[in-house]
Design an enzyme around this catalytic site. Structure first.
Site, PDB file in Angstrom:
ATOM      1  N   TYR A 133       0.838  -1.207   0.000  1.00 19.79           N
ATOM      2  CA  TYR A 133       0.000   0.000   0.000  1.00 19.79           C
ATOM      3  C   TYR A 133       0.877   1.264   0.000  1.00 19.79           C
ATOM      4  O   TYR A 133       0.661   2.195  -0.787  1.00 19.79           O
ATOM      5  CB  TYR A 133      -0.903  -0.060   1.241  1.00 19.79           C
ATOM      6  N   ARG A 171       0.543   6.046  18.863  1.00 21.31           N
ATOM      7  CA  ARG A 171       1.057   6.391  17.534  1.00 21.31           C
ATOM      8  C   ARG A 171       0.256   7.537  16.921  1.00 21.31           C
ATOM      9  O   ARG A 171       0.792   8.445  16.303  1.00 21.31           O
ATOM     10  CB  ARG A 171       1.004   5.143  16.645  1.00 21.31           C
TER      11      ARG A 171
HETATM   12  C1  15L Z   1      -3.658   5.019   6.237  1.00 25.31           C
HETATM   13  O1  15L Z   1      -3.050   5.355   5.223  1.00 25.31           O
HETATM   14  C2  15L Z   1      -4.937   4.288   6.166  1.00 25.31           C
HETATM   15  O2  15L Z   1      -5.699   4.651   5.029  1.00 25.31           O
HETATM   16  C3  15L Z   1      -5.773   4.456   7.417  1.00 25.31           C
HETATM   17  O3  15L Z   1      -6.791   3.485   7.410  1.00 25.31           O
HETATM   18  C4  15L Z   1      -4.930   4.344   8.691  1.00 25.31           C
HETATM   19  O4  15L Z   1      -4.469   3.022   8.803  1.00 25.31           O
HETATM   20  C5  15L Z   1      -3.794   5.329   8.630  1.00 25.31           C
HETATM   21  O5  15L Z   1      -3.055   5.181   7.444  1.00 25.31           O
HETATM   22  C6  15L Z   1      -2.825   5.203   9.828  1.00 25.31           C
HETATM   23  O6  15L Z   1      -1.624   5.057   9.626  1.00 25.31           O
HETATM   24  O7  15L Z   1      -3.308   5.300  10.950  1.00 25.31           O
END
Ligand code: 15L
Length: 265
Positions: A133, A171
Site C-alpha cells: 500500500y 502512535r
Molecule cells: C492510512 O493510510 C490508512 O488509510 C488508514 O486506514 C490508517 O491506517 C492510517 O493510514 C494510519 O496510519 O493510521
C-alpha cells in the site's frame, strides 16, 4: 470551480460529503458503487478507477480533483495494482487529457512508514514505504510530480496521517489529522496560486509529531486541532493494545511490523 472527489464512499470521502458542499457548490462524487447515504440531489458518477474509459467520464469538465479513491490499507498485490497503481495512473492521465488544472492526491504516511519514530522527517526525504500500500502511495506521488513538472498540472500530495476526530492510541498522537484541518489543506491545494507540485503532511498541530510540516505552513496552513488535548485517553487506549515492538519502533506501526522479517536474513 467544478470539483471531482473520488473515493466518495470511503471514510474520508463520507466525511467530506458533509463538509465540502458548504465550501464548493459544484461537486461530482465518484466511487465504484454509490454510497447509500448520498445527499439528495448530489451528483454521483460511478467508476472503476482501473478502467480508463470510466475514469475519462468522471474527469470530464472538472477544474479540480480530490483523489481519495483506491484501496486504503495493505492488501494483496493484485488489489493494490488495480486500484492504486493502474487506478492512480488512469486518474492523472485522464485528468491531463481533460485539461484538469489541479489534482490533490491523498497519499499516506505509509509512503515513509519505515522511518524510525526517533527521526523527524520533512517532505524532501527519500520515500521509505512500509507496505505494498505504501509503495503505491510513493508511485502516486511520482505520477503527480511527472504531470506537474512535465505537463504543468498543479498537484498537491497530502501524506495523510490518521484522519479522525480524536487520536486513538499513542502512535496517532503523532499523526492525528482532524477533518477540519484536512479541509484546510485541501483548500490550499485547490486554491493557492503558487501551488505547482507540493507535498504536505496531513497532520494537525501535534506536539508529538515526527514530521516537519513547514512546507504546508509556508502555504498558510494553520491547523486548529491538537492531539495533545486527548493525550490521556490515547495513552489509556494504548494500554489495551497488544505489544508490537517492531511496529512501535517504526512510524508506520502495524503496517511496518506486518510481514517484517529483516531480522531473519
Ligand atoms: C492510512 O493510510 C490508512 O488509510 C488508514 O486506514 C490508517 O491506517 C492510517 O493510514 C494510519 O496510519 O493510521
Amino acid at each position: 470551480m467544478k470539483l471531482l472527489v473520488t473515493g466518495a464512499a470511503g471514510g474520508i470521502g463520507t466525511r467530506l460529503r458533509q463538509m465540502l458542499p458548504a465550501i464548493y457548490d459544484d461537486i461530482r462524487w465518484s466511487d465504484i458503487t454509490k454510497p447509500a447515504d448520498l445527499a439528495p440531489g448530489a451528483e454521483f458518477v460511478a467508476a472503476d478507477l482501473a478502467k480508463m474509459n470510466e475514469v475519462e467520464k468522471i474527469v470530464a469538465g472538472v477544474d479540480g480533483i480530490v483523489h481519495l479513491g483506491g484501496f486504503s490499507v495493505e492488501g494483496p498485490w493484485e488489489t493494490i495494482l488495480q486500484a492504486n497503481i493502474i487506478g492512480c495512473y488512469n486518474l492523472f492521465e485522464a485528468a491531463y487529457r481533460a485539461n484538469v488544472k489541479r489534482v490533490i492526491f491523498a497519499t499516506s504516511n505509509h509512503a515513509v512508514g519505515m522511518y524510525p519514530r526517533d527521526q523527524k522527517i520533512g517532505v524532501n526525504v527519500t520515500v521509505r514505504p512500509d507496505s505494498r500500500y505504501g509503495i503505491s502511495k510513493c508511485f502516486g506521488e511520482s505520477v503527480g510530480a511527472f504531470y506537474a513538472d512535465k505537463h504543468g498540472m498543479r498537484v498537491t500530495c497530502i501524506r495523510i496521517g490518521n484522519f479522525a476526530d480524536t487520536p486513538i492510541d499513542k502512535r496517532r498522537l503523532s499523526i492525528y489529522l482532524h477533518p477540519e484541518d484536512l479541509v484546510q489543506l485541501l483548500r490550499i491545494g485547490l486554491e493557492h496560486p503558487e501551488i505547482k507540485y507540493e507535498i504536505f503532511y496531513g497532520a494537525s498541530d501535534n506536539a508529538a509529531a515526527w514530521w516537519d510540516n513547514s512546507n504546508a505552513h509556508k502555504f498558510g496552513y494553520r491547523p486548529k486541532h491538537k492531539s495533545e488535548d486527548f493525550r490521556a485517553e490515547a495513552l489509556a487506549a494504548q494500554e489495551k493494545l497488544p505489544a508490537d515492538p517492531i511496529g512501535d519502533y517504526f512510524q508506520g506501526g502495524s503496517f511496518s511490523s506486518a510481514e517484517y522479517d529483516a531480522d531473519k536474513r
